[in-house]
Design a protein around this motif. Structure first.
Motif, short mmCIF file in Angstrom:
data_model
loop_
_atom_site.label_atom_id
_atom_site.label_comp_id
_atom_site.label_asym_id
_atom_site.label_seq_id
_atom_site.Cartn_x
_atom_site.Cartn_y
_atom_site.Cartn_z
N TYR A 42 0.82 -1.22 0.00
CA TYR A 42 0.00 0.00 0.00
C TYR A 42 0.85 1.26 0.00
O TYR A 42 0.41 2.29 -0.52
CB TYR A 42 -0.97 -0.02 1.18
CG TYR A 42 -2.08 -1.01 0.95
CD1 TYR A 42 -3.12 -0.70 0.08
CD2 TYR A 42 -2.05 -2.28 1.53
CE1 TYR A 42 -4.11 -1.61 -0.18
CE2 TYR A 42 -3.04 -3.20 1.28
CZ TYR A 42 -4.07 -2.86 0.43
OH TYR A 42 -5.05 -3.77 0.16
N GLY A 43 2.04 1.17 0.57
CA GLY A 43 2.93 2.32 0.51
C GLY A 43 3.24 2.69 -0.93
O GLY A 43 3.14 3.85 -1.35
N LEU B 282 -1.31 5.57 -7.30
CA LEU B 282 -2.41 6.55 -7.25
C LEU B 282 -2.00 7.89 -7.87
O LEU B 282 -2.75 8.42 -8.69
CB LEU B 282 -2.91 6.73 -5.82
CG LEU B 282 -3.89 5.64 -5.35
CD1 LEU B 282 -4.31 5.90 -3.92
CD2 LEU B 282 -5.10 5.57 -6.28
N PRO B 283 -0.83 8.45 -7.51
CA PRO B 283 -0.44 9.71 -8.16
C PRO B 283 -0.39 9.60 -9.67
O PRO B 283 -0.84 10.51 -10.37
CB PRO B 283 0.96 9.97 -7.58
CG PRO B 283 0.96 9.27 -6.29
CD PRO B 283 0.10 8.06 -6.44
N LEU B 284 0.12 8.45 -10.17
CA LEU B 284 0.16 8.26 -11.62
C LEU B 284 -1.23 8.31 -12.22
O LEU B 284 -1.47 8.96 -13.24
CB LEU B 284 0.80 6.91 -11.95
CG LEU B 284 2.29 6.91 -12.25
CD1 LEU B 284 2.74 5.53 -12.63
CD2 LEU B 284 2.59 7.89 -13.38
N PHE B 285 -2.15 7.61 -11.56
CA PHE B 285 -3.52 7.58 -12.08
C PHE B 285 -4.10 8.99 -12.08
O PHE B 285 -4.68 9.44 -13.08
CB PHE B 285 -4.38 6.63 -11.24
CG PHE B 285 -5.86 6.83 -11.48
CD1 PHE B 285 -6.43 6.47 -12.69
CD2 PHE B 285 -6.66 7.39 -10.51
CE1 PHE B 285 -7.77 6.67 -12.94
CE2 PHE B 285 -8.01 7.58 -10.74
CZ PHE B 285 -8.56 7.23 -11.95
N VAL B 286 -3.92 9.71 -10.95
CA VAL B 286 -4.48 11.06 -10.85
C VAL B 286 -3.87 11.95 -11.92
O VAL B 286 -4.56 12.73 -12.59
CB VAL B 286 -4.24 11.63 -9.44
CG1 VAL B 286 -4.62 13.10 -9.39
CG2 VAL B 286 -5.03 10.84 -8.41
N ALA B 287 -2.55 11.81 -12.12
CA ALA B 287 -1.89 12.66 -13.11
C ALA B 287 -2.44 12.40 -14.50
O ALA B 287 -2.80 13.33 -15.22
CB ALA B 287 -0.38 12.39 -13.07
N LYS C 176 3.86 0.94 -17.47
CA LYS C 176 2.52 1.48 -17.30
C LYS C 176 2.43 2.88 -17.89
O LYS C 176 1.44 3.23 -18.54
CB LYS C 176 2.24 1.52 -15.80
CG LYS C 176 0.81 1.83 -15.42
CD LYS C 176 0.80 2.27 -13.97
CE LYS C 176 -0.05 1.38 -13.13
NZ LYS C 176 0.03 1.74 -11.72
N VAL C 177 3.47 3.66 -17.71
CA VAL C 177 3.47 5.04 -18.22
C VAL C 177 3.51 5.03 -19.74
O VAL C 177 2.80 5.77 -20.41
CB VAL C 177 4.65 5.82 -17.63
CG1 VAL C 177 4.68 7.23 -18.19
CG2 VAL C 177 4.56 5.84 -16.13
#
Lengths: 647, 259
Positions: free
Chosen positions: A315-316, A323-328, A377-378
């Protein structure tokens, strides 16, 4: 045009807004009822019309009886060790999945069963089967059993140790015919009961038998209910391995850990079907329907990577990176797409989209050349942004349309990131062998993933092949012809062994994923040819009409041409689906423990069942057949619905 | 022979109107065969022009060139001030301004009548669905079959299908309507219902170009008739001129065969 006015069934009948009708009102579209011909006359006209005809009939019947006798003797021979299959049922379906985690399998199955039940309740209009036909089925089954009981050769006689008696020529000593018939009392009872039920229904409702319909749901429910109920009553016996020891306890019913889950599944199916019906009766289909469809699309991923593998999420890392990647991507990509769909953007939008595509491709080239590190993923996300940007001009306009496009974007990128994260997360479920899943579940997984991926690809290839742009046409034609000219097994071996050798350092692909990719590429080439056949069936007038009202090429394809083409290609598409499903058995050859390999290699190597192959292969064939036959029947139903056969 | 002369002959008022369709020396080839030979004509705003001629005379080819279903090789076509070139935007713009009705209806068989009509307004005109459906119902009312909205084309008679096709074209609120033999595929008893709709449309002031063999319609509704043969315009005139004292021999021969 007059022939168009005759009763062609509405293509609407699959639509959501149709009123719920009584089963009797929705029978199968069949020819008008013809007057009955007496059986004697029917025989004279159809089987013994001439001397040749009669000879052919007699010879064919004798041949069929001979073949049936051979099959029966093979299946029911005293040499057959059905305990090999009984003992290894779990192995056949889930391979080495640990006993302690088995509840995960049942939860996965339960999820699928619940989805199936809700879908059936929501949409299925299976109509009914005339009572007369049910009676005929019962009569045929009863007669078939009686015939089988008589045809099968008398069983062997056994000595005190349960070994078959052999005569001087080392042949098995068989019972007398009368003794054999007496030994098969249970079969006789089954035959007589079926015949009696059939006759009673046949004559009992003689007058009305064509107008009384039994809902298919009731028939299927009854059949499944009887099958599940029999687990509690019929002494199938208990076979299995306990602490490595082979355990055989004939004469008792199966263990609770089999009975209870299947009963729960049955109850779940019935319950969710009624739930679906209730939703339909409340007229909430339009709201619940899309959710169920999304559930179906997600189900392979959720069952495979969440329930069966139980991901050990870090989870860390998820909070720091995922999560930051998804939000970005959702946010920044969303902003770009919002700008690209603004009505006044014009040509510059397309230029920006092409720029994005080049940037995305650059990341891939860089990945292969090893210029700079980047998460896979990116790379994938950049590519998807570019593809959405290319499609953006088609959604320019009103705010509601742009919002929906953005919602589609966020949903897609969310699903993509979720799936990639799950794939990259190790499992907590520890399996004794290195393969995580095996047996029928891996067969099903590969088949479902292949079909889900190869359909869109196949449609795109077909469109490219019929495109006016030569570069698309040439590329697609070359792809299709090359893939169709290479044996599937070659492609599978290539993908299972060699793909990882071609990937640059840092990239790798699981064997199963590589195999799915190989299957998908192969299957798409065939699907493309089927869809192309459908595309050719769409008349020139349809293109002209779409042009004349001002639709763009993309809109014309999406709303006018493809829907008609796919409808025409349903029969070959289902044929291809069945073929793909059966071709998954090639997995056995490249070393994946699929359904066939378990039956062909794993069971025969157990010390208790050394060399026992035929029983397993028979069961594998039967399971494949059941699935293929169901698909085939279902496609016939869809075809009738769409009125294809009557054109 | 110049059409503008004939227009002047019809009326000063007509000549004063704006040009809607202008064709100047339009040539069209199918391989070596020349289907249109320098066709020159002007259709004015709110005018109804009927194109007559034997089969193979090029009248359908001409009308299909006007919204680029066929590509012309020579000459100019200007529709509502926009010239037809290979520029995709011009073609899309003209197509959304020009409605077309086909001989074989060409309705979309997989869509309901209502969806047939609303497809283009929603996706080309970017209308909201509710608004497009309201408009579609009004159009179905206008062509007289509002009760068929939920049915599929295959369930309608030929005449009803053609009326749906007219409604579908009108839903784009076109400036011009082209009709390519709209009644030729219909049974006799259905021809009238379609012609009635077309008459009503003409009276409402729609600019129309109609290829047809319906002489009654031509006589009653047309402002001008154009007679074509062998890919050329042979004669142009008012219905009175045409049916009472045509000047060209080929026109006389054609009319004597058909009337």
């Amino acid at each position: 045009m007059a022939e168009l006015e005759t009763s062609r069934p509405t293509p609407l009948s699959l639509g959501p807004d149709q009123v719920d009708v009584d089963y009797a009102g929705e029978r199968e579209a069949g020819p008008p009822i013809q007057p009955e011909v007496p059986p004697g006359q029917w025989l004279r006209e159809n089987l013994f019309g001439s001397v040749t005809n009669g000879v052919v009939t007699v010879v064919s019947v004798l041949f069929a009886l001979w073949a049936a006798r051979g099959l029966l003797n093979f299946v029911f021979s005293e040499e057959r060790q059905w305990a090999a299959v009984r003992t290894n049922l779990r192995l056949l379906f889930t391979q080495a999945y640990p006993e302690s985690q088995y509840v995960r399998v049942w939860v996965s199955l339960g999820l699928l069963v619940a989805l199936a039940g809700v879908s059936a309740g929501l949409w299925a209009r299976w109509g009914g089967v005339p009572l007369g036909r049910v009676a005929r089925w019962a009569l045929a089954a009863g007669a078939g059993i009686a015939l089988g009981v008589v045809l099968r050769e008398p069983g062997a006689r056994f000595d005190e140790e349960g070994e078959p008696l052999l005569d001087a020529a080392n042949q098995v000593v068989r019972q007398s015919f009368g003794q054999a018939m007496a030994d098969r009392t249970l079969w006789w009872v089954a035959a007589v009961v079926l015949l009696a039920v059939g006759l009673a229904v046949w004559f009992g409702v003689r007058e009305h038998r064509r107008s009384v319909y039994v809902p298919v749901t009731v028939l299927v429910g009854t059949a499944l209910g009887l099958a599940v109920g029999s687990l509690w009553v019929v002494p199938y016996g208990h076979y299995g391995f306990a602490n490595g020891e082979f355990l055989a306890e004939p004469g008792r019913t199966v263990v609770l850990s089999t009975k209870v889950p299947w009963t729960v599944m049955f109850v779940l199916l019935v319950g969710t079907t009624y739930l679906g019906r209730w939703v339909r009766s409340m007229d909430w289909q339009s709201r619940v329907g899309p959710l169920v469809n999304i559930g179906w699309v997600l189900s392979p991923f959720v069952t495979y990577w969440v329930i069966l593998r139980d991901p050990a999420l870090d989870y860390g890392y998820v909070a720091r990176v995922d999560l930051p990647l998804f939000v970005a991507f959702a946010g920044l990509g969303g902003l770009v797409l919002w700008a690209l769909t603004s009505p006044g953007i014009g040509e510059s939008g397309r230029v920006i989209a092409v720029g994005l595509l080049l940037l995305a491709l650059l990341h891939w080239v860089a990945g292969f050349a090893g210029w700079y590190p980047m998460l896979q993923k990116v790379r994938i996300s950049f590519l998807v942004v570019a593809l959405f940007a290319l499609a953006a001009p088609n959604f320019a306009g009103g705010a509601s349309k742009r919002r929906r496009f953005l919602a589609g974007w966020v949903l897609t990128i969310g699903l993509l990131h979720y799936v990639i994260t799950m794939i990259n997360t190790p499992s907590t479920v520890v399996t004794p062998s290195d393969t995580f899943l095996g047996g029928f579940s891996v067969t099903l997984f590969v088949a479902v993933m292949t079909l889900m991926l190869s359909f869109p690809l196949g449609v795109l290839l077909a469109l490219a092949r019929t495109s006016r742009l030569p570069i698309f046409r040439v590329l697609s034609t070359v792809y299709i012809e090359v893939l169709r000219g290479v044996p599937l097994i070659t492609i599978l071996i290539f993908f299972s062994v060699m793909v990882n050798l071609f990937l640059p350092g840092g990239m790798s692909m699981a064997e199963l994923a590589a195999v799915v990719v190989g299957f998908t590429l192969f299957s798409a080439a065939y699907l493309a040819e089927n869809v192309r056949g459908g595309l050719q069936a769409v008349g020139r007038g349809q293109y002209e009409a779409a042009d004349a009202v001002g639709l763009t090429n993309v809109q014309r394809t999406a709303f006018v041409v493809l829907p008609q083409a796919l409808r025409v290609s349903i029969p070959p598409l289902v044929g291809q689906t069945i073929a793909t499903f059966k071709e998954t058995s090639l997995l056995a050859i490249i070393g994946i423990f699929d359904f066939l390999r378990i039956a062909n290699s794993v069971i025969p190597s157990q010390t208790e069942f050394l060399g026992v192959k035929r029983e397993g292969l028979l069961v594998v064939s039967a399971v494949y057949w059941i699935f293929s036959f169901t698909m085939s029947k279902y496609s016939q139903r869809i075809e009738r619905r769409l009125g294809l056969g009557e054109r | 022979m110049s059409i503008n002369d004939a227009t002047a002959a019809v009326s000063e008022e007509l000549a004063a109107r704006q040009d809607m369709i202008v064709c100047r020396g339009v040539d069209k080839y199918y391989g070596d065969f020349q289907a249109l030979k320098g066709v020159t004509a002007t259709v004015k705003e709110r005018e109804v022009v009927v194109v007559l001629g034997p089969s193979g005379s090029g009248k359908s080819t001409w009308i299909r060139c006007i919204n680029r279903l066929e590509v012309h090789q020579g000459g100019d076509i200007v529709v509502d001030g926009v010239e037809l070139t290979n520029d995709l935007r011009n073609i899309e713009r003209i197509r959304s301004e020009v409605g077309m009705v086909f001989q074989q209806f060409n309705l979309f068989p997989h869509l309901s009548v209502l969806d047939n009509i609303t497809l283009a307004p929603i996706w080309v005109r970017r209308k909201a669905k509710a608004e497009a459906e309201e408009q579609a119902m009004a159009l179905l009312e206008r062509v007289g079959i509002p009760e068929q909205a939920a049915k599929y084309p295959g369930q309608l008679s030929g005449g009803q299908q053609q009326r749906v096709a007219i409604a579908r074209a009108l839903a784009m609120e076109p400036r011009v309507m082209l009709f390519d033999e709209p009644t030729s595929a219909l049974d006799p008893e259905m021809i009238k219902e379609v012609l009635d709709v077309m008459k009503e449309l003409a009276q409402s002031g729609m600019t129309m170009m109609v290829v047809t063999h319906e002489m009654g319609f031509a006589r009653e509704v047309a402002d001008r008739l154009i007679f074509m043969e062998g890919g050329e315009i042979v004669e142009v005139g008012t219905p009175e001129h045409f049916f009472n004292n045509p000047t060209e021999d080929r026109t006389k021969l054609f009319l004597s065969q058909i009337l």
